[in-house]
Design a protein around this motif. Structure first.
Motif, mmCIF file in Angstrom:
data_model
loop_
_atom_site.group_PDB
_atom_site.id
_atom_site.type_symbol
_atom_site.label_atom_id
_atom_site.label_comp_id
_atom_site.label_asym_id
_atom_site.label_seq_id
_atom_site.Cartn_x
_atom_site.Cartn_y
_atom_site.Cartn_z
ATOM 1 N N TYR A 1 36.079 2.402 2.315
ATOM 2 C CA TYR A 1 37.158 1.420 3.006
ATOM 3 C C TYR A 1 37.687 0.593 2.107
ATOM 4 C CZ TYR A 1 34.006 -2.055 3.757
ATOM 5 O OH TYR A 1 32.741 -3.200 3.549
ATOM 6 N N ILE B 1 34.443 9.713 4.840
ATOM 7 C CA ILE B 1 32.859 9.717 5.405
ATOM 8 C C ILE B 1 32.176 10.836 4.819
ATOM 9 C CG2 ILE B 1 33.903 10.892 7.558
ATOM 10 C CD1 ILE B 1 31.767 9.013 9.287
ATOM 11 N N SER C 1 33.231 0.595 15.028
ATOM 12 C CA SER C 1 34.175 -0.017 14.068
ATOM 13 C C SER C 1 33.203 -0.389 12.780
ATOM 14 C CB SER C 1 35.111 -1.107 14.486
ATOM 15 O OG SER C 1 35.873 -0.618 15.874
ATOM 16 N N VAL C 2 34.106 -0.131 11.824
ATOM 17 C CA VAL C 2 33.702 -0.572 10.463
ATOM 18 C C VAL C 2 33.980 -2.134 10.315
ATOM 19 C CG1 VAL C 2 33.570 -0.090 8.014
ATOM 20 C CG2 VAL C 2 33.496 2.020 9.558
ATOM 21 N N GLU D 1 34.562 7.069 20.812
ATOM 22 C CA GLU D 1 34.296 6.242 19.799
ATOM 23 C C GLU D 1 32.743 5.693 19.759
ATOM 24 O OE1 GLU D 1 35.685 1.619 18.900
ATOM 25 O OE2 GLU D 1 36.844 2.885 20.251
ATOM 26 N N VAL E 1 30.802 5.256 4.369
ATOM 27 C CA VAL E 1 32.122 5.225 4.436
ATOM 28 C C VAL E 1 32.734 4.657 3.247
ATOM 29 C CG1 VAL E 1 32.075 5.228 7.159
ATOM 30 C CG2 VAL E 1 31.711 3.134 5.923
ATOM 31 N N LYS F 1 38.086 2.721 12.961
ATOM 32 C CA LYS F 1 37.135 3.126 14.039
ATOM 33 C C LYS F 1 36.506 4.603 13.339
ATOM 34 C CE LYS F 1 39.241 0.985 17.681
ATOM 35 N NZ LYS F 1 40.061 1.232 19.147
ATOM 36 N N ILE F 2 35.267 4.844 13.999
ATOM 37 C CA ILE F 2 34.768 6.277 13.845
ATOM 38 C C ILE F 2 34.547 6.760 15.173
ATOM 39 C CG2 ILE F 2 32.882 7.503 13.106
ATOM 40 C CD1 ILE F 2 32.347 5.391 10.949
ATOM 41 N N LEU G 1 40.217 2.556 6.542
ATOM 42 C CA LEU G 1 38.735 3.400 6.688
ATOM 43 C C LEU G 1 39.077 4.878 6.163
ATOM 44 C CD1 LEU G 1 36.009 3.610 7.183
ATOM 45 C CD2 LEU G 1 36.750 3.987 9.827
ATOM 46 N N THR H 1 37.076 9.446 10.820
ATOM 47 C CA THR H 1 37.472 8.013 10.621
ATOM 48 C C THR H 1 39.091 7.998 11.193
ATOM 49 O OG1 THR H 1 37.975 8.423 8.397
ATOM 50 C CG2 THR H 1 35.831 7.654 8.749
ATOM 51 N N GLU H 2 39.268 6.893 11.691
ATOM 52 C CA GLU H 2 40.817 6.691 11.748
ATOM 53 C C GLU H 2 41.062 5.669 11.041
ATOM 54 O OE1 GLU H 2 41.613 8.057 16.336
ATOM 55 O OE2 GLU H 2 40.665 6.036 16.139
ATOM 56 N N ARG H 3 42.010 5.907 10.011
ATOM 57 C CA ARG H 3 42.362 4.926 8.783
ATOM 58 C C ARG H 3 42.729 3.434 9.135
ATOM 59 N NH1 ARG H 3 47.494 6.276 5.567
ATOM 60 N NH2 ARG H 3 48.414 4.845 7.111
#
Length: 322
Positions: free
Chosen positions: A81, A65, A50-51, A47, A79, A36-37, A62, A30-32
């Motif tokens: 978030y 996970i 996205s959440v 990629e 996830v 995005k994951i 985010l 995850t990219e906070r």
């Protein structure tokens, strides 16, 4: 024991937070801030989606996970978030390299710019564990009606798991900000940010009270459970933890080091030892990889570090106990 950074897995990540391995030995990260994951495989980053509904803040966005233990028969990832009004846990279908069908299974976890918790971990019992923070409101940690400052144990539908004390969704209270969870067999451990004096590593016993805000570190208060190890906040500020080869490995943000704490049977059996002190900057997450190495993420792009060329990155660390 000797730890060696054997290689750099990937570079160029933006505030990587959670890492979870798939059966094919690739990992979802995850990219906070971006929400995005990405999938990391063979040194490449792809990629996968996205959440929805992520709102990033100083410590929110985010976060954790976890992959369903039944994957790919149960093709789900989970996830944790921040939404802007609360922290939530969602179940998302992950198939053919893409995310779809996001469903919130638990909401109402207190949110603030800081103290959001966020780590997710499936236990050997098949239930999902989550560490939460007090949402920058200390009374939440002792409030039985709040999900803040707790460790949650839930089903994959977001219900209280069978056997939880009093049928609640949480199993422990009195935490300030839990961002590290790991198991040694059936025993759960948790890492916790201190206020300004002591960070903690706790052995988790369902129904126990870990003391915050009355206690920070080893306090010996009646009815409160003390940590098995503590550190000055400048030496740790821990986030992710993982268990391997008789040690809890604990990543330190402000401390900029990886701690190794020898444990057995829910007890610390030796003194913690620090590795890589100030060599790679802030360290956020450490996970045991399928090949027996550790994947260690930096967190220098999170607004509190000094990014270096290539940051943020995942380092592959080998363990030698000879």
């Amino acid at each position: 024991m000797r730890l060696t950074v054997a290689s750099t897995v990937v570079t160029g990540l933006e505030v990587p937070w959670g890492v979870a391995f798939l059966p094919d030995k690739s990992a979802l990260v995850t990219e906070r801030d971006a929400g995005k994951i990405v999938r990391v495989a063979g040194g490449r980053v792809t990629e996968v989606g996205s959440v929805d509904g992520v709102k990033a803040s100083s410590e929110g966005g985010l976060l954790g996970i976890a992959v369903d233990p039944g994957y790919p028969g149960k093709p789900y990832v989970y996830v944790y978030y921040s939404s802007g009004s609360d922290n939530r846990i969602a179940r998302i279908t992950y198939q053919d390299g893409k995310l779809s069908d996001q469903q919130v299974i638990l909401d109402g976890i207190p949110e603030a710019a800081i103290h959001n918790g966020g780590r997710l971990r499936f236990g050997p019992d098949g239930f999902l564990y989550a560490g939460t923070g007090d949402g920058s409101d200390r009374p939440n940690s002792q409030d039985d009606n709040s999900l803040g400052g707790k460790i949650l144990r839930i089903t994959t539908d977001g219900e209280a798991a069978p056997g939880n004390p009093d049928g609640r969704v949480w199993i422990t209270k009195g935490h300030r900000n839990v961002q590290g969870l790991t198991f040694d067999g059936n025993q759960l451990y948790a890492a916790e940010f201190g206020q300004s004096t002591w960070d903690e590593l706790n052995v988790i016993t369902p129904g126990a009270n870990y003391g915050w805000p009355a206690a920070e570190g080893i306090s010996r208060l009646d009815g409160m459970t003390d940590p098995i190890a503590q550190w000055p906040t400048a030496d740790a500020s821990p986030s992710g933890i993982t268990f391997a080869k008789g040690y809890i490995f604990m990543a330190g943000l402000r401390g900029q080091r990886l701690w190794a704490i020898p444990v057995a049977g829910g007890k610390r059996i030796g003194e913690p030892k620090a590795f890589f002190t100030q060599q790679y900057g802030r360290l956020r997450t450490v996970e045991l990889a399928p090949d027996g190495s550790l994947w260690l993420t930096t967190s220098n792009t999170d607004g509190r570090g000094g990014p270096r060329p290539g940051d943020d990155r995942i380092l592959r660390v080998t363990i030698s106990t000879s």
